[in-house]
Structures are given as C-alpha cells and as structure tokens.
Design a protein around this motif. Structure first.
Motif, PDB file in Angstrom:
ATOM      1  N   LYS A 171      -1.057   0.399  -5.841  1.00  0.00           N
ATOM      2  CA  LYS A 171      -0.757  -0.217  -4.547  1.00  0.00           C
ATOM      3  C   LYS A 171      -1.813   0.164  -3.508  1.00  0.00           C
ATOM      4  O   LYS A 171      -2.322  -0.692  -2.767  1.00  0.00           O
ATOM      5  CB  LYS A 171       0.636   0.217  -4.079  1.00  0.00           C
ATOM      6  N   GLU A 172      -2.161   1.452  -3.446  1.00  0.00           N
ATOM      7  CA  GLU A 172      -3.177   1.904  -2.490  1.00  0.00           C
ATOM      8  C   GLU A 172      -4.539   1.281  -2.793  1.00  0.00           C
ATOM      9  O   GLU A 172      -5.284   0.903  -1.876  1.00  0.00           O
ATOM     10  CB  GLU A 172      -3.280   3.432  -2.516  1.00  0.00           C
ATOM     11  N   THR A 173      -4.861   1.171  -4.057  1.00  0.00           N
ATOM     12  CA  THR A 173      -6.139   0.573  -4.452  1.00  0.00           C
ATOM     13  C   THR A 173      -6.239  -0.859  -3.955  1.00  0.00           C
ATOM     14  O   THR A 173      -7.236  -1.256  -3.338  1.00  0.00           O
ATOM     15  CB  THR A 173      -6.297   0.610  -5.981  1.00  0.00           C
ATOM     16  N   ILE A 174      -5.226  -1.650  -4.193  1.00  0.00           N
ATOM     17  CA  ILE A 174      -5.254  -3.070  -3.834  1.00  0.00           C
ATOM     18  C   ILE A 174      -5.211  -3.253  -2.320  1.00  0.00           C
ATOM     19  O   ILE A 174      -6.015  -3.982  -1.735  1.00  0.00           O
ATOM     20  CB  ILE A 174      -4.094  -3.816  -4.511  1.00  0.00           C
ATOM     21  N   GLU A 175      -4.283  -2.578  -1.659  1.00  0.00           N
ATOM     22  CA  GLU A 175      -4.099  -2.810  -0.227  1.00  0.00           C
ATOM     23  C   GLU A 175      -5.223  -2.227   0.617  1.00  0.00           C
ATOM     24  O   GLU A 175      -5.491  -2.723   1.718  1.00  0.00           O
ATOM     25  CB  GLU A 175      -2.746  -2.255   0.215  1.00  0.00           C
ATOM     26  N   SER A 176      -5.908  -1.189   0.138  1.00  0.00           N
ATOM     27  CA  SER A 176      -6.991  -0.591   0.918  1.00  0.00           C
ATOM     28  C   SER A 176      -8.286  -1.373   0.794  1.00  0.00           C
ATOM     29  O   SER A 176      -9.166  -1.266   1.659  1.00  0.00           O
ATOM     30  CB  SER A 176      -7.220   0.864   0.496  1.00  0.00           C
ATOM     31  N   ARG A 177      -8.412  -2.185  -0.246  1.00  0.00           N
ATOM     32  CA  ARG A 177      -9.683  -2.856  -0.498  1.00  0.00           C
ATOM     33  C   ARG A 177      -9.603  -4.373  -0.372  1.00  0.00           C
ATOM     34  O   ARG A 177     -10.638  -5.042  -0.366  1.00  0.00           O
ATOM     35  CB  ARG A 177     -10.187  -2.489  -1.887  1.00  0.00           C
ATOM     36  N   LEU A 178      -8.408  -4.889  -0.290  1.00  0.00           N
ATOM     37  CA  LEU A 178      -8.240  -6.335  -0.228  1.00  0.00           C
ATOM     38  C   LEU A 178      -7.347  -6.732   0.938  1.00  0.00           C
ATOM     39  O   LEU A 178      -6.514  -5.942   1.396  1.00  0.00           O
ATOM     40  CB  LEU A 178      -7.603  -6.863  -1.524  1.00  0.00           C
ATOM     41  N   ASN A 179      -7.515  -7.954   1.370  1.00  0.00           N
ATOM     42  CA  ASN A 179      -6.550  -8.570   2.282  1.00  0.00           C
ATOM     43  C   ASN A 179      -5.368  -8.994   1.419  1.00  0.00           C
ATOM     44  O   ASN A 179      -5.281 -10.134   0.961  1.00  0.00           O
ATOM     45  CB  ASN A 179      -7.201  -9.770   2.983  1.00  0.00           C
ATOM     46  N   ALA A 180      -4.493  -8.041   1.155  1.00  0.00           N
ATOM     47  CA  ALA A 180      -3.392  -8.253   0.209  1.00  0.00           C
ATOM     48  C   ALA A 180      -2.236  -7.329   0.548  1.00  0.00           C
ATOM     49  O   ALA A 180      -2.423  -6.261   1.143  1.00  0.00           O
ATOM     50  CB  ALA A 180      -3.856  -8.000  -1.230  1.00  0.00           C
ATOM     51  N   VAL A 181      -1.045  -7.742   0.164  1.00  0.00           N
ATOM     52  CA  VAL A 181       0.149  -6.898   0.287  1.00  0.00           C
ATOM     53  C   VAL A 181       0.789  -6.803  -1.093  1.00  0.00           C
ATOM     54  O   VAL A 181       0.829  -7.778  -1.843  1.00  0.00           O
ATOM     55  CB  VAL A 181       1.154  -7.464   1.311  1.00  0.00           C
ATOM     56  N   VAL A 182       1.274  -5.606  -1.419  1.00  0.00           N
ATOM     57  CA  VAL A 182       1.857  -5.351  -2.739  1.00  0.00           C
ATOM     58  C   VAL A 182       3.316  -4.940  -2.589  1.00  0.00           C
ATOM     59  O   VAL A 182       3.618  -3.959  -1.901  1.00  0.00           O
ATOM     60  CB  VAL A 182       1.080  -4.243  -3.479  1.00  0.00           C
ATOM     61  N   ASP A 183       4.198  -5.688  -3.209  1.00  0.00           N
ATOM     62  CA  ASP A 183       5.598  -5.297  -3.322  1.00  0.00           C
ATOM     63  C   ASP A 183       5.820  -4.693  -4.703  1.00  0.00           C
ATOM     64  O   ASP A 183       5.249  -5.180  -5.694  1.00  0.00           O
ATOM     65  CB  ASP A 183       6.525  -6.512  -3.153  1.00  0.00           C
ATOM     66  N   VAL A 184       6.638  -3.656  -4.776  1.00  0.00           N
ATOM     67  CA  VAL A 184       6.905  -2.978  -6.042  1.00  0.00           C
ATOM     68  C   VAL A 184       8.364  -3.181  -6.424  1.00  0.00           C
ATOM     69  O   VAL A 184       9.265  -2.929  -5.613  1.00  0.00           O
ATOM     70  CB  VAL A 184       6.595  -1.470  -5.944  1.00  0.00           C
ATOM     71  N   ARG A 185       8.582  -3.647  -7.637  1.00  0.00           N
ATOM     72  CA  ARG A 185       9.934  -3.748  -8.180  1.00  0.00           C
ATOM     73  C   ARG A 185       9.995  -2.964  -9.486  1.00  0.00           C
ATOM     74  O   ARG A 185       9.093  -3.070 -10.326  1.00  0.00           O
ATOM     75  CB  ARG A 185      10.338  -5.212  -8.415  1.00  0.00           C
ATOM     76  N   TRP A 186      11.085  -2.207  -9.640  1.00  0.00           N
ATOM     77  CA  TRP A 186      11.206  -1.315 -10.789  1.00  0.00           C
ATOM     78  C   TRP A 186      12.041  -1.960 -11.878  1.00  0.00           C
ATOM     79  O   TRP A 186      13.012  -2.677 -11.610  1.00  0.00           O
ATOM     80  CB  TRP A 186      11.828   0.009 -10.348  1.00  0.00           C
ATOM     81  N   THR A 187      11.659  -1.671 -13.123  1.00  0.00           N
ATOM     82  CA  THR A 187      12.402  -2.221 -14.258  1.00  0.00           C
ATOM     83  C   THR A 187      13.752  -1.544 -14.421  1.00  0.00           C
ATOM     84  O   THR A 187      14.667  -2.109 -15.011  1.00  0.00           O
ATOM     85  CB  THR A 187      11.595  -2.068 -15.551  1.00  0.00           C
ATOM     86  N   SER A 188      13.868  -0.332 -13.913  1.00  0.00           N
ATOM     87  CA  SER A 188      15.144   0.377 -13.966  1.00  0.00           C
ATOM     88  C   SER A 188      15.503   0.848 -12.565  1.00  0.00           C
ATOM     89  O   SER A 188      14.703   1.513 -11.902  1.00  0.00           O
ATOM     90  CB  SER A 188      15.058   1.581 -14.911  1.00  0.00           C
ATOM     91  N   THR A 189      16.689   0.476 -12.117  1.00  0.00           N
ATOM     92  CA  THR A 189      17.157   0.876 -10.796  1.00  0.00           C
ATOM     93  C   THR A 189      18.537   1.511 -10.926  1.00  0.00           C
ATOM     94  O   THR A 189      19.165   1.467 -11.995  1.00  0.00           O
ATOM     95  CB  THR A 189      17.253  -0.338  -9.858  1.00  0.00           C
ATOM     96  N   GLN A 190      19.002   2.081  -9.837  1.00  0.00           N
ATOM     97  CA  GLN A 190      20.329   2.694  -9.863  1.00  0.00           C
ATOM     98  C   GLN A 190      21.402   1.653 -10.168  1.00  0.00           C
ATOM     99  O   GLN A 190      22.362   1.933 -10.873  1.00  0.00           O
ATOM    100  CB  GLN A 190      20.608   3.357  -8.506  1.00  0.00           C
ATOM    101  N   GLU A 191      21.211   0.444  -9.634  1.00  0.00           N
ATOM    102  CA  GLU A 191      22.190  -0.623  -9.870  1.00  0.00           C
ATOM    103  C   GLU A 191      22.081  -1.200 -11.278  1.00  0.00           C
ATOM    104  O   GLU A 191      23.072  -1.623 -11.868  1.00  0.00           O
ATOM    105  CB  GLU A 191      21.997  -1.752  -8.849  1.00  0.00           C
ATOM    106  N   HIS A 192      20.866  -1.215 -11.813  1.00  0.00           N
ATOM    107  CA  HIS A 192      20.619  -1.809 -13.134  1.00  0.00           C
ATOM    108  C   HIS A 192      19.754  -0.873 -13.974  1.00  0.00           C
ATOM    109  O   HIS A 192      18.582  -1.144 -14.203  1.00  0.00           O
ATOM    110  CB  HIS A 192      19.949  -3.179 -12.998  1.00  0.00           C
ATOM    111  N   PRO A 193      20.323   0.245 -14.449  1.00  0.00           N
ATOM    112  CA  PRO A 193      19.531   1.200 -15.230  1.00  0.00           C
ATOM    113  C   PRO A 193      19.191   0.643 -16.612  1.00  0.00           C
ATOM    114  O   PRO A 193      19.999  -0.041 -17.238  1.00  0.00           O
ATOM    115  CB  PRO A 193      20.466   2.411 -15.341  1.00  0.00           C
ATOM    116  N   VAL A 194      17.975   0.916 -17.057  1.00  0.00           N
ATOM    117  CA  VAL A 194      17.556   0.528 -18.402  1.00  0.00           C
ATOM    118  C   VAL A 194      16.552   1.553 -18.897  1.00  0.00           C
ATOM    119  O   VAL A 194      15.617   1.920 -18.193  1.00  0.00           O
ATOM    120  CB  VAL A 194      16.956  -0.902 -18.428  1.00  0.00           C
TER     121      VAL A 194
END
Length: 300
Positions: free
Chosen positions: A61-84
């Motif tokens: 995320k830091e690599t992309i956002e610090s060097r590009l005109n870009a925003v990064v959203d992060v979604r996790w494959t395992s969450t508290q609501e949907h653990p896997v």
C-alpha cells in the motif's frame, strides 16, 4: 468649475470600479479546471497462510500510494465476521461479493489452498471481467485454489503452479526488455537476499518477462514475472516473487509493482507511452525495514 471637474473625476473612477468589480465577479464565476488526473483505484485482497500478510499489506500500500496518483483499499480474506483458514474448503467471503466493482485494479496477495469448486472459481475470475479491471497477482495468489480438479484459477494466473523449490537467494534476469514495465525498470536484473522460487508452466499466450534462478542448493530456473491479456481485454501481470518481506522492500520489486499498476490500469498504451498525471515520484524513500521476516520454511 473646479467642483464640476471634481464631480466628473469621482464619477469616472466610480464607473471604472464598477467595471473592475463586475469583471472580477465574472472571472470568479467561471468553473475551475481540474489539473490532476483522477487517481487509480486499487483493491488489494490479502490474507491466508504461510506469509506475513499484515506487514506485506503495508509495504504494498505504501509503495503504490507514495509513488503513484492512486488510492489502495485493503480487504482481507479472513475477517472476524467471516473467518477462513488457509486450508479451509470454503471460499473467502470477499469473493462471494461484487468485490471488483468501482476499481481500476485488483491486486491479489493471498494464499488459500483448500477451496476446490471450479465453477465458483470461474465466477471469481468473471467478476474481474465484468468490471473491466486490471489484475496483478503476487506469490501466494498463484497457489490459491491450486488443488481444484480443473485448475480453473490458471485462466487468470496465466500459468500453472503447484509447487516451489527450496528457500534461498535468487538471481532475477530480465528476459524481455520491450514490455513497458520492464522498459521502465531499466535494469538487466537483480538479486534477492531471500527467496522462494515457484515452479511455473506458462499458458499459451503468456509473455515471459523475467526468470529467477536459485543461488544455493539444487539449481532451478523458472519464469517469475510474466503477463497476459484475457480474451475480454483485461490486462494481467503475474509476479511469483514475494514470499519474504525483504523481497518486497527491494527497490526493484517496488518499481515492478508501481509500473505493473500503471500497465494493467491502461496508463501505458500499446506503444509504451505513459499517460501523464499518475507517476508521482519514482525515487521516493524506501519503506522502513520490517525487522524479522515471518515467512515460514514450509511456505507456499
């Protein structure tokens, strides 16, 4: 006579003031032109086993956002609501949603090997196609869903990969310097201090950009950076490097990620010309050292 001249001068200056005031209001009323390009919207999907995804999500995320005109959203494959868990036979919940809608790029950095339903996997791939997003896959993403009977995930990966060799430093050699991404890197290759080389069998039509060779133990060479375009037009970049945090923190890897984002998002045209307004700073400071690397010996 003096009073008349004075009155005339006051009247003249008042009139000039009104004109200036009117013109000023007219100028201010015009719409302001936007000089900056709209940022590239990147969705990073991350999580699973065998890798330090908590730290890697920050590095990427830091690599992309610090060097590009870009925003990064992060979604996790395992969450508290949907653990896997990484070996669960259920699909991570994120892939049951319209996850790529509204994004320009989906970056896959995850590892889940237990799910085996090829029809569902094809549906995940089709979500990228329906939303016309560019795709980047790194390391463990190639071994996700690798045990499905029809190996459907290979369609988006651009290769088949089901195993890796020993952990050791790698020599990376650029094989194709004509692609916009490798041309932007401007290097013949580099070495990693740690590594886990994936065995890859490229699909027909996949373009080999770079190969990795083991520097300790049994010698093995395989394609580790490659690209292809889905028949529907989605650009896909594959990077099997990245088991260790130290690899992702290297300047060459960071540049590889940055220019891959630009390419899959369509900011490089077919002639390799880059759209202005997106590359912010190609030489920004490196991400701080992560400390102990948490890649595990039995990692995928």
């Amino acid at each position: 006579m003096i009073k008349v001249k004075l009155f005339t001068l006051v009247t003249l200056f008042t009139a000039i003031g009104l004109v200036v005031s009117f013109n000023s209001r007219s100028i201010q009323a015009e719409p302001v032109q936007q000089s900056a390009a709209a940022p590239i919207k990147v969705l990073m999907i991350t999580g699973g086993g065998w890798h330090d995804y908590e730290r890697q999500s920050v590095i990427l995320k830091e690599t992309i956002e610090s060097r590009l005109n870009a925003v990064v959203d992060v979604r996790w494959t395992s969450t508290q609501e949907h653990p896997v868990k990484q070996v669960d036979t259920k699909i991570p919940h994120v892939f049951t949603t319209d996850f790529s809608k509204g994004y320009d790029v989906v970056l896959h950095n995850h590892c889940h090997v237990g799910f085996q339903d090829d029809a569902v996997i094809n549906g995940v791939i089709d979500n990228h196609i329906q939303n016309k997003v560019g795709v980047i896959l790194t390391h463990g993403a190639f071994h996700s869903f690798k045990t499905s009977p029809d190996e459907a995930w290979d369609r988006i990966c651009g290769c088949n990969s089901i195993r890796h060799v020993q952990h050791c430093p790698l020599e990376i050699t650029i094989m194709d310097k004509d692609h916009p991404v490798t041309r932007a890197l401007g290097v013949d290759g580099w070495q990693t201090s740690q590594g886990e080389l994936y065995t890859t069998e490229l699909n027909e039509g996949t373009r080999n950009l770079a190969e990795g060779t083991t520097l300790k133990g049994p010698k093995k060479t395989d394609s580790c950076v490659f690209t292809h375009v889905l028949k529907e037009g989605n650009r896909v970049m594959g990077i099997t490097l990245g088991h260790h945090n130290s690899t992702m923190e290297q300047e060459e890897y960071r540049q590889l990620i940055v220019h891959s984002v630009l390419w899959v998002a369509g900011k490089y045209d077919d002639n390799g010309a880059l759209t202005s307004g997106y590359l912010v700073d190609a030489q920004s400071a490196p991400v701080p050292d992560s400390g102990q690397d948490e890649g595990t010996p039995e990692g995928f």
